[in-house]
Scaffold this active site. Structure first.
Site, mmCIF file in Angstrom:
data_model
loop_
_atom_site.group_PDB
_atom_site.id
_atom_site.type_symbol
_atom_site.label_atom_id
_atom_site.label_comp_id
_atom_site.label_asym_id
_atom_site.label_seq_id
_atom_site.Cartn_x
_atom_site.Cartn_y
_atom_site.Cartn_z
ATOM 1 N N THR A 134 0.817 -1.214 0.000
ATOM 2 C CA THR A 134 0.000 0.000 0.000
ATOM 3 C C THR A 134 0.854 1.269 0.000
ATOM 4 O O THR A 134 1.990 1.254 0.485
ATOM 5 C CB THR A 134 -0.892 -0.006 1.265
ATOM 6 N N ASP A 135 0.273 2.363 -0.462
ATOM 7 C CA ASP A 135 0.992 3.649 -0.414
ATOM 8 C C ASP A 135 1.101 4.169 1.025
ATOM 9 O O ASP A 135 1.884 5.073 1.300
ATOM 10 C CB ASP A 135 0.301 4.693 -1.308
ATOM 11 N N GLU A 136 0.304 3.583 1.942
ATOM 12 C CA GLU A 136 0.309 4.100 3.323
ATOM 13 C C GLU A 136 1.648 3.889 4.024
ATOM 14 O O GLU A 136 1.921 4.531 5.045
ATOM 15 C CB GLU A 136 -0.814 3.461 4.144
ATOM 16 N N TYR A 159 -1.928 -0.603 10.943
ATOM 17 C CA TYR A 159 -2.064 -1.246 9.625
ATOM 18 C C TYR A 159 -0.851 -0.933 8.750
ATOM 19 O O TYR A 159 -0.198 -1.841 8.228
ATOM 20 C CB TYR A 159 -3.352 -0.772 8.929
ATOM 21 N N LYS A 163 2.154 -3.399 7.266
ATOM 22 C CA LYS A 163 2.437 -3.570 5.836
ATOM 23 C C LYS A 163 3.886 -3.163 5.539
ATOM 24 O O LYS A 163 4.570 -3.822 4.753
ATOM 25 C CB LYS A 163 1.479 -2.727 4.984
HETATM 26 P P1 NAD Z 1 -9.781 -7.283 1.960
HETATM 27 O O1 NAD Z 1 -9.796 -6.972 3.403
HETATM 28 O O2 NAD Z 1 -10.988 -7.002 1.134
HETATM 29 O O3 NAD Z 1 -9.446 -8.839 1.750
HETATM 30 C C1 NAD Z 1 -8.449 -9.501 2.456
HETATM 31 C C2 NAD Z 1 -8.576 -10.987 2.166
HETATM 32 O O4 NAD Z 1 -7.510 -11.659 2.877
HETATM 33 C C3 NAD Z 1 -9.886 -11.597 2.652
HETATM 34 O O5 NAD Z 1 -10.411 -12.463 1.660
HETATM 35 C C4 NAD Z 1 -9.490 -12.375 3.903
HETATM 36 O O6 NAD Z 1 -10.310 -13.509 4.152
HETATM 37 C C5 NAD Z 1 -8.059 -12.779 3.564
HETATM 38 N N1 NAD Z 1 -7.256 -13.030 4.770
HETATM 39 C C6 NAD Z 1 -7.109 -12.211 5.845
HETATM 40 N N2 NAD Z 1 -6.333 -12.801 6.780
HETATM 41 C C7 NAD Z 1 -5.953 -13.989 6.254
HETATM 42 C C8 NAD Z 1 -5.135 -15.054 6.729
HETATM 43 N N3 NAD Z 1 -4.555 -15.014 7.934
HETATM 44 N N4 NAD Z 1 -4.943 -16.132 5.929
HETATM 45 C C9 NAD Z 1 -5.542 -16.211 4.706
HETATM 46 N N5 NAD Z 1 -6.332 -15.247 4.225
HETATM 47 C C10 NAD Z 1 -6.539 -14.145 4.976
HETATM 48 O O7 NAD Z 1 -8.499 -6.556 1.380
HETATM 49 P P2 NAD Z 1 -8.308 -5.723 0.025
HETATM 50 O O8 NAD Z 1 -8.812 -4.364 0.222
HETATM 51 O O9 NAD Z 1 -8.758 -6.553 -1.107
HETATM 52 O O10 NAD Z 1 -6.697 -5.640 0.008
HETATM 53 C C11 NAD Z 1 -5.924 -6.711 -0.525
HETATM 54 C C12 NAD Z 1 -4.462 -6.360 -0.401
HETATM 55 O O11 NAD Z 1 -4.185 -5.153 -1.103
HETATM 56 C C13 NAD Z 1 -3.990 -6.136 1.042
HETATM 57 O O12 NAD Z 1 -2.717 -6.696 1.170
HETATM 58 C C14 NAD Z 1 -3.957 -4.623 1.174
HETATM 59 O O13 NAD Z 1 -2.990 -4.234 2.116
HETATM 60 C C15 NAD Z 1 -3.580 -4.204 -0.227
HETATM 61 N N6 NAD Z 1 -4.055 -2.878 -0.655
HETATM 62 C C16 NAD Z 1 -5.386 -2.543 -0.546
HETATM 63 C C17 NAD Z 1 -5.813 -1.315 -1.018
HETATM 64 C C18 NAD Z 1 -7.264 -0.900 -0.939
HETATM 65 O O14 NAD Z 1 -7.580 0.258 -1.226
HETATM 66 N N7 NAD Z 1 -8.188 -1.771 -0.581
HETATM 67 C C19 NAD Z 1 -4.898 -0.410 -1.582
HETATM 68 C C20 NAD Z 1 -3.551 -0.789 -1.662
HETATM 69 C C21 NAD Z 1 -3.146 -2.028 -1.211
HETATM 70 O O1 DAU Z 2 -4.151 4.041 0.462
HETATM 71 C C1 DAU Z 2 -4.369 2.668 0.359
HETATM 72 C C2 DAU Z 2 -5.219 2.205 1.514
HETATM 73 O O2 DAU Z 2 -6.537 2.702 1.282
HETATM 74 C C3 DAU Z 2 -5.253 0.689 1.665
HETATM 75 O O3 DAU Z 2 -3.952 0.234 1.975
HETATM 76 C C4 DAU Z 2 -6.224 0.265 2.762
HETATM 77 O O4 DAU Z 2 -6.305 -1.155 2.805
HETATM 78 C C5 DAU Z 2 -7.587 0.847 2.438
HETATM 79 O O5 DAU Z 2 -8.505 0.525 3.464
HETATM 80 C C6 DAU Z 2 -7.519 2.364 2.231
HETATM 81 O O6 DAU Z 2 -7.244 3.041 3.500
HETATM 82 P P1 DAU Z 2 -8.006 4.391 3.930
HETATM 83 O O7 DAU Z 2 -7.944 4.506 5.383
HETATM 84 O O8 DAU Z 2 -7.541 5.542 3.100
HETATM 85 O O9 DAU Z 2 -9.500 4.010 3.421
HETATM 86 P P2 DAU Z 2 -10.942 4.211 4.074
HETATM 87 O O10 DAU Z 2 -11.948 3.844 3.026
HETATM 88 O O11 DAU Z 2 -11.059 3.559 5.397
HETATM 89 O O12 DAU Z 2 -11.018 5.780 4.306
HETATM 90 C C7 DAU Z 2 -10.884 6.702 3.223
HETATM 91 C C8 DAU Z 2 -10.944 8.099 3.801
HETATM 92 O O13 DAU Z 2 -12.274 8.348 4.293
HETATM 93 C C9 DAU Z 2 -10.022 8.318 4.986
HETATM 94 O O14 DAU Z 2 -9.507 9.642 4.954
HETATM 95 C C10 DAU Z 2 -10.933 8.146 6.206
HETATM 96 C C11 DAU Z 2 -12.262 8.648 5.696
HETATM 97 N N1 DAU Z 2 -13.462 7.983 6.284
HETATM 98 C C12 DAU Z 2 -13.521 6.637 6.244
HETATM 99 C C13 DAU Z 2 -14.609 5.957 6.787
HETATM 100 C C14 DAU Z 2 -14.674 4.448 6.757
HETATM 101 C C15 DAU Z 2 -14.491 8.746 6.827
HETATM 102 O O15 DAU Z 2 -14.435 9.995 6.833
HETATM 103 N N2 DAU Z 2 -15.563 8.087 7.371
HETATM 104 C C16 DAU Z 2 -15.665 6.723 7.382
HETATM 105 O O16 DAU Z 2 -16.668 6.187 7.902
#
Ligand code: NAD
Ligand code: DAU
Length: 353
Positions: A134-136, A159, A163
């Site tokens: 992730t970019d975080e 988190y 990562k």
């Molecule tokens: P998600 O939470 O939707 O899905 C995570 C999946 O991993 C689920 O299917 C869960 O069952 C599985 N999982 C969790 N713990 C596990 C374990 N111990 N063993 C096996 N499986 C397990 O996540 P996502 O949003 O699809 O993100 C996927 C990946 O991409 C993550 O590594 C996250 O850090 C990264 N990522 C997400 C975002 C985003 O915006 N969602 C952005 C950048 C990177």
């Molecule tokens: O940048 C990549 C990341 O983006 C991924 O690595 C993470 O897995 C993914 O969850 C996401 O993280 P964020 O914290 O940016 O996403 P989230 O959707 O939780 O929140 C987006 C923005 O909205 C953040 O500034 C917090 C705000 N927010 C979020 C929720 C859930 C609110 O204001 N209210 C809310 O209820």
């Protein structure tokens, strides 16, 4: 049937993982795709109905931290590649329960790396361990600047720290053991199948149901949004063409202040439901800010653009409209998630096998 390659995708039942699994199963019938997922609350096999009976798809309900089970999967399938997405992924949950993040994101990643290293026994030809990050990990930006692949790590939530740790360990396995690793760091994804705890699906669902929209702080934090299928395409390219040992940043070149995004989302959902313009703005509720809330993320993705020819395809206007449409057309998906019924799908689908 003999397959040309076998690839383990971890976390394939999650949001991004399910798009990656669908893409690989459908586009590469000569690859065997093994979805390894323990099905936490975020894992939903209903995301994979389209491909579950394909000949080149397998599902393994396995915890990435379970040494014996991960080893069994490696013995059974001898995978050429791992695309590692399994993680605890929600920042707010990491603030409530950091240990779950340390376990899965750090220990789980080490277990996969170690098993791959032991299984491949230094024969790394045409092998690949691809870690999705992730970019975080880069921390938080002010009004100016962008994250590049060389921005120093500065994670600030449990988190992002978990990562970041996993990224370091992946690189250490590359450096110390010569494991063919590659990493990508992506910005915020949105699209169909995202669990409604994240901003966009939560707010779509709440506008539909006329529930409050909890905006953290003043709503002026900024995120860079990428349509999930564009991410899946980048993952495909990096898996096939990325260079060992490299990092690629992936972003949407699409920065939005939360409150502006939320107002656009409200407008589009109301319009689709034939409500008067601005009807649901009354639902906006400013709540206590997220602890340690990162102000701004922005990704410079020029490396993947110039090296691999990737760029984000989907405009935000179209992507958001498609996403809203998907949630409106799939109320049962949301209902199953909210009622927990999606968790019984595994027993229904795989129980007798
Ligand atoms: P998600 O939470 O939707 O899905 C995570 C999946 O991993 C689920 O299917 C869960 O069952 C599985 N999982 C969790 N713990 C596990 C374990 N111990 N063993 C096996 N499986 C397990 O996540 P996502 O949003 O699809 O993100 C996927 C990946 O991409 C993550 O590594 C996250 O850090 C990264 N990522 C997400 C975002 C985003 O915006 N969602 C952005 C950048 C990177
Ligand atoms: O940048 C990549 C990341 O983006 C991924 O690595 C993470 O897995 C993914 O969850 C996401 O993280 P964020 O914290 O940016 O996403 P989230 O959707 O939780 O929140 C987006 C923005 O909205 C953040 O500034 C917090 C705000 N927010 C979020 C929720 C859930 C609110 O204001 N209210 C809310 O209820």
């Amino acid at each position: 049937m003999a397959f040309e390659k076998s690839i383990v995708v971890t976390g394939g039942a999650g949001f991004i993982g399910s798009h990656v699994v669908r893409r690989f199963v459908q586009n590469y019938p000569n690859y065997l795709i093994i979805n390894l997922d323990v099905l936490t609350y975020a894992g939903n096999l209903e995301n994979l109905r389209e491909v579950e009976s394909r000949e080149n798809y397998r599902f393994e309900k396995v915890d990435i931290c379970d040494r014996e089970e991960v080893e069994r999967v490696f013995k059974e399938y001898s995978p050429d590649g791992i695309i590692h997405l399994a993680a605890e992924s929600h920042v707010d949950r990491s603030i409530l329960d950091p240990l779950a993040f340390i376990r899965t994101n750090i220990e789980g990643t080490v277990n996969l790396l170690n098993t791959a290293k032991n299984h491949w026994k230094n024969d790394y030809s045409s092998k690949r361990f691809y870690h999705i990050s992730t970019d975080e990990v880069y921390g938080s930006l002010g009004d100016e600047g962008m994250f590049t692949e060389t921005t120093p790590y500065d994670p600030r939530s449990p988190y992002s720290a978990s990562k970041a740790s996993s990224d370091h360990i992946v690189r250490a396995f590359g450096h110390t053991y010569g494991l063919p690793v590659v990493i990508s760091n992506c910005s915020n994804n949105y699209g169909p199948n995202q669990f409604p705890e994240k901003l966009i699906p939560l707010f779509i669902s709440n506008v539909v149901q006329q529930d409050a929209l909890p905006v953290y702080g003043k709503g002026d934090n900024i995120r860079d949004w990428l349509y999930v299928e564009d991410h899946a395409e980048a993952i495909d390219l990096i898996y096939h063409k990325g260079r060992d040992g490299e990092t690629y940043n992936i972003g949407g070149e699409n920065e939005w202040k939360n409150i502006d995004l939320i107002k656009t989302l409200i407008e589009q959902v109301d319009e689709k439901l034939n409500r008067a313009p601005g009807f649901s703005e009354k639902l906006i509720t400013y709540v206590t800010d997220r602890a340690g809330h990162d102000f701004r993320y922005a990704i410079d993705c020029s490396k993947i653009k110039s090296e691999l020819g990737w760029s984000p395809n989907m405009t935000f206007e179209t992507g958001l409209a498609k996403t809203i449409q998907w949630y409106l057309e799939n109320p049962e998906w949301i209902d199953h998630v909210k009622s927990g019924a999606y968790q019984s799908y595994y027993a229904e689908q795989y129980g007798s096998r």
